[in-house]
Design an enzyme around this catalytic site. Sequence first.
Site, PDB file in Angstrom:
ATOM      1  N   CYS A  89     -14.366  20.137   0.582  1.00  0.00           N
ATOM      2  CA  CYS A  89     -14.064  21.212  -0.354  1.00  0.00           C
ATOM      3  C   CYS A  89     -13.918  22.521   0.407  1.00  0.00           C
ATOM      4  CB  CYS A  89     -15.183  21.357  -1.395  1.00  0.00           C
ATOM      5  SG  CYS A  89     -15.480  19.879  -2.390  1.00  0.00           S
ATOM      6  N   ASN A 119     -19.639  23.495  -0.725  1.00  0.00           N
ATOM      7  CA  ASN A 119     -18.941  22.623   0.207  1.00  0.00           C
ATOM      8  C   ASN A 119     -19.984  21.856   0.995  1.00  0.00           C
ATOM      9  OD1 ASN A 119     -17.152  23.143   3.339  1.00  0.00           O
ATOM     10  ND2 ASN A 119     -17.136  21.380   1.996  1.00  0.00           N
ATOM     11  N   GLY A 120     -19.907  20.552   0.960  1.00  0.00           N
ATOM     12  CA  GLY A 120     -20.871  19.722   1.668  1.00  0.00           C
ATOM     13  C   GLY A 120     -21.298  18.557   0.803  1.00  0.00           C
ATOM     14  N   GLY A 127      -9.153  20.512  -0.131  1.00  0.00           N
ATOM     15  CA  GLY A 127      -9.356  19.798  -1.388  1.00  0.00           C
ATOM     16  C   GLY A 127      -8.174  19.976  -2.304  1.00  0.00           C
TER      17      GLY A 127
END
Length: 564
Positions: A5, A106-107, A32
Amino acid sequence: MNEECGVFGVWAPGEDASRLTYFGLYALQHRGQEAAGIASTDGSNILVYKDLGLVSQVFDDGALSSLTGHLAVGHVRYATQGAGTWENAQPMLGPVAGSTLALTHNGNLTNTRELMEAVHRTSGEDLTGELGRGSSTDTAVIAALMELVSQRGHLDAWDYDAVDADSSLYLPVADADAAPPLSISATARRVLPLLRGAFSLVFMDEHTLYAARDPYGVRPLVLGRLQRGWVVASESAALDIVGATFVREIEPGELIEIDADGVRSSRFATPRQAGCVFEYVYLARPDTRIAGTSVIAARNAMGAALAREHPVDADLVIATPESGTPAAIGYAQASGIPYGQGLVKNTYVGRTFIQPTQTLRQLGIRLKLNPVREVIAGKRLVVVDDSIVRGNTQRALVRMLREAGAAQVHVRISSPPVLWPCYYGIDFATRAELIATGMSVEEIRDSIGADSLGYLSVDGMVAASGQDAASLCTACFTGDYPIAPPVQGAAAGAPAATRVPGVYRRRNGAGTGAPVLRRVTRPDLSAGSPHRNPADAAAASPAAAGSPPHAAALTDPAPEGPAR
């Protein structure tokens, strides 16, 4: 292999924050392609606008005009946890201590299941917030944790005395004795130490922009300066596109806050750097810098190292565009073999690996690449690509090149064989689907139909990145995970809610511009991904409502009340 993302945030008085965020997300679109969203505030209310699709498909001028204010956060998504549904698009919203939280991530957390169990034990089965509205992501779990901890000061039934491999990294909470309700800042300092895995978070309330990065710094996150404000983003290239000057990276284990009082930094954990090496190989834009290293320079160096490790007699070096181009140029320069454009990419077709089904992925290969017969006919080719995951792309590519008249096809890969899944935000195939786990290099060569095949070594890749091996995560190549993977089964699927109240989406009336509320009911999520009832789907269709299903209420509506 599915990507991760991208996150972006702006605090800039006097600027149109939502439009800056829109262009920032454009720069991060490669991270993304399933969904995009922006939340903005005018200082008193937050509005979020999100939907499935590319940034250019989700937003138009009317949508951006409705997102007023000088503070905004945005997100582009590929699903690594939770289905690719509207409910899982970000930003996520939730109440925190009298404010509204808009959260992007994000992750990938590795302890989502344990956190979700704690949420259930604390709040019961009747979930509220994004979980209650049907989201099945770890981001929604973080939003739920923020709400509960802000209200109670702690998470009921959570064993705060438990020790794991990362416990020693987290620092004591400075204001541990503060009584609830807690501010978002105080809440974040209590919630962040509960999280395990990779997280680069950008979030906001009505007045303040926040950013936080996990102690390992697995995913990149940078701070930039505007003439009248500040920007945080997944990559430095996103700063460039909005005219921001790079200041520094958000450090691992750091929480920053940006508002009218300036930029404040605090630490919630001791850093133990383990940045994802695949950012250098493929994920990041080539015009991005990570940890002081130019990504395009790293990829050039990987190609040059590949030429030294796997030389071959050939007439022409070509790339699998666009991701293989920098390494192919490096290979050509180091080998002395001319570089040429043997493949043309349709730039309007997304990266094939990012398509969520195998059928679409295979179709995408044919749609996006076309060989230039006049360039490759009769030539002994070196074809440089960044990685092989399942082998489908290379198999189809080699076949196309031979059909176009290539005399020989020598495949060179500017990274080692992918042998292990990623638990930190890249949705690689399972080990059973990774071609390198069940075949030798020679067997892979035979499978894809190449005349020869060479992979870059781990040492060559690390050296080209310009980073110390100890400061990188190479788990997908080596199986050496810096953060403990989830317990067996915890990574498969996302938490399920057992009771889900109705939610509302805000839409424009057909041709009138007047807001119209459409109710969307949600079934039991334990049965799988939620779907709208046929009657609701028809009533809420673009033809019926006059515009796509983008806007969402920012505070939890009552089960039978209107969205606000």
